[in-house]
Design a protein around this motif. Structure first.
Motif, mmCIF file in Angstrom:
data_model
loop_
_atom_site.group_PDB
_atom_site.id
_atom_site.type_symbol
_atom_site.label_atom_id
_atom_site.label_comp_id
_atom_site.label_asym_id
_atom_site.label_seq_id
_atom_site.Cartn_x
_atom_site.Cartn_y
_atom_site.Cartn_z
ATOM 1 N N MET A 1 0.830 -1.184 0.000
ATOM 2 C CA MET A 1 0.000 0.000 0.000
ATOM 3 C C MET A 1 0.867 1.237 0.000
ATOM 4 S SD MET A 1 -2.042 -1.717 2.958
ATOM 5 C CE MET A 1 -2.274 -3.450 2.743
ATOM 6 N N ARG A 24 1.981 -3.375 2.088
ATOM 7 C CA ARG A 24 1.241 -4.429 2.769
ATOM 8 C C ARG A 24 2.051 -5.075 3.885
ATOM 9 N NH1 ARG A 24 -3.237 -6.996 1.721
ATOM 10 N NH2 ARG A 24 -3.438 -6.277 -0.427
ATOM 11 N N ALA A 110 -6.603 -8.164 -1.696
ATOM 12 C CA ALA A 110 -7.173 -7.685 -0.434
ATOM 13 C C ALA A 110 -8.128 -8.721 0.148
ATOM 14 C CB ALA A 110 -7.896 -6.357 -0.653
ATOM 15 N N SER A 116 -7.053 -4.666 3.974
ATOM 16 C CA SER A 116 -6.436 -3.648 3.133
ATOM 17 C C SER A 116 -6.295 -2.377 3.959
ATOM 18 C CB SER A 116 -7.265 -3.402 1.868
ATOM 19 O OG SER A 116 -6.544 -2.638 0.916
ATOM 20 N N ASP A 147 -12.010 -4.225 1.167
ATOM 21 C CA ASP A 147 -11.626 -4.658 -0.171
ATOM 22 C C ASP A 147 -12.392 -3.817 -1.179
ATOM 23 O OD1 ASP A 147 -14.267 -5.890 -0.551
ATOM 24 O OD2 ASP A 147 -13.522 -7.577 0.638
ATOM 25 N N TRP A 148 -12.340 -4.177 -2.444
ATOM 26 C CA TRP A 148 -12.933 -3.326 -3.470
ATOM 27 C C TRP A 148 -14.447 -3.193 -3.315
ATOM 28 C CZ3 TRP A 148 -16.380 -4.655 -7.447
ATOM 29 C CH2 TRP A 148 -16.673 -6.016 -7.587
ATOM 30 N N HIS A 168 -8.615 -0.417 -3.733
ATOM 31 C CA HIS A 168 -8.140 -1.626 -3.062
ATOM 32 C C HIS A 168 -7.736 -2.681 -4.094
ATOM 33 C CE1 HIS A 168 -9.131 -0.200 0.945
ATOM 34 N NE2 HIS A 168 -10.335 0.147 0.517
ATOM 35 N N SER A 170 -4.537 -4.204 -6.134
ATOM 36 C CA SER A 170 -3.088 -4.303 -6.209
ATOM 37 C C SER A 170 -2.641 -4.298 -7.675
ATOM 38 C CB SER A 170 -2.599 -5.587 -5.527
ATOM 39 O OG SER A 170 -2.962 -6.730 -6.301
ATOM 40 N N SER A 317 0.429 -4.781 -2.850
ATOM 41 C CA SER A 317 -0.167 -3.808 -1.932
ATOM 42 C C SER A 317 -1.460 -3.230 -2.488
ATOM 43 C CB SER A 317 0.823 -2.676 -1.650
ATOM 44 O OG SER A 317 1.903 -3.149 -0.869
ATOM 45 N N SER A 318 -2.404 -2.970 -1.595
ATOM 46 C CA SER A 318 -3.681 -2.372 -1.995
ATOM 47 C C SER A 318 -4.071 -1.318 -0.973
ATOM 48 C CB SER A 318 -4.780 -3.434 -2.107
ATOM 49 O OG SER A 318 -5.029 -4.042 -0.847
ATOM 50 N N MET A 319 -4.895 -0.363 -1.400
ATOM 51 C CA MET A 319 -5.259 0.752 -0.541
ATOM 52 C C MET A 319 -6.489 1.435 -1.097
ATOM 53 S SD MET A 319 -2.349 0.960 -2.360
ATOM 54 C CE MET A 319 -1.444 1.907 -3.564
#
Length: 329
Positions: A1, A24, A110, A116, A147-148, A168, A170, A317-319
């Motif tokens: 992230m 992450r 995520a 996330s 998550d998304w 979210h 990656s 990584s996701s955010m």
């Protein structure tokens, strides 16, 4: 992230920052399971985002306004020649990504990791889901169930957000979508060329005027970060992808709103040896490039909502403030 801001060298965002969230691994270290992501079909699917044809051209890549952040590698400026290419007019939306998931059953990273990164003012989750704050960036939480589909956590949803950018996501998730759609992520050079909208060496897609001169031009932070957003541009977090005005090529919101993944590995020294024609980044690396800034950027501490601004994060990584757009393969 990525981070708004992350640990780094300048007082706002350092070289590990994409004004989004920490990587992450900072949250994995406090107890998240490290599982793999789901698989997606490699059969090309239906990609419904409007296309913009970018003409073959030579442009000057890199910072022209002396606003670069230390460690990001926005200099030296260098000419880049690209053939014509077709790129999405907008980032991929929640509706677009839903079609992909419905067709393939894909689970994002995520979802498979189980958490996330969520900005604290966007949090919609029970206390039990909060894994902790990121070191150095306490406005970011690792949130179980984010998550998304649930961008603020398990108490949130996509109601009313169909035309907002999917978040979210990656780099690996974006790659999976591209495989299904018969697309690919833009190279960093393609992204910058398209964002400039035909205006060479300008700070922003519309020129050099600041975002709030003569009316809002992008979705960024207003107020005192990270506690109070005045929402002068109308949004706390994401805006619909067709908000504000498109650039000269017809692309919407290449700066602000959400960070956008690019194909390239990140290397802050790459511009010193980048090929002059169709560069596609270094052959290896630890992090992938992110471009464009997000709704959390502000000139007082993170001015990465510029055409030449660069950032990075690890591919897994996701955010809550990063998505992607694609180009024709």
């Amino acid at each position: 992230m990525s981070d708004e801001t992350a640990p780094g060298t300048d007082e706002g965002c350092g070289p590990s920052c994409s004004c989004g969230a920490p990587g992450r691994s900072q949250f994995v270290a406090i107890g998240a399971p490290a599982t793999g992501s789901g698989a997606a079909s490699s059969t090309p699917g239906r990609h419904g985002v409007e296309q913009v044809l970018i003409p073959a051209s030579t442009f000057v890549m890199g910072d022209s306004s002396e606003d670069q952040n230390p460690g990001d590698g926005e200099v030296p400026q260098h000419p880049v020649t690209l053939p014509s290419f077709s790129i999405d007019a907008t980032t991929v939306t929640n509706e677009d990504f839903s079609r992909f998931v419905d067709a393939t059953g894909y689970r994002t990273e995520a979802e498979t990791f189980g958490f996330s990164a969520v900005f604290h003012l966007a949090l919609q989750a029970p206390d039990a889901d909060i894994m902790g704050r990121a070191s150095g960036t306490p406005w970011w939480f690792g949130v179980k169930g984010a998550d998304w589909r649930r961008p603020g956590g398990r108490h949130s949803s996509l109601d009313g957000l169909g035309d907002h950018p999917v978040v979210h996501i990656s780099w690996n998730d974006a790659q999976a979508y591209c495989a299904w759609a018969g697309r690919r992520l833009p190279t960093e050079a393609e992204w910058e060329c398209a964002s400039r909208g035909g205006i060479d060496q300008a700070k922003y897609p519309w020129g050099d005027q600041e975002v709030d001169e003569g009316g809002w031009r992008a979705n960024i932070w207003q107020g005192s970060f990270p506690q109070h957003n005045t929402r002068d541009d109308g949004y706390l977090t994401t805006a619909p992808v067709r908000t504000f005005e498109p650039n000269g090529y017809g692309l919407w919101q290449t700066v602000g709103n959400v960070w956008e993944w690019c194909q390239d590995w990140f290397d802050p020294g790459f511009y010193r040896r980048s090929p002059a024609t169709s560069p596609d980044g270094p052959p290896t690396g630890a992090a992938r490039v992110l471009r464009g800034g997000s709704y959390l950027c502000h000139i007082s501490y993170c001015n990465r909502y510029r055409n030449s601004a660069r950032s990075q994060n690890t591919p897994d990584s996701s955010m809550g403030n990063a998505g992607f757009r694609t180009v024709a393969a």
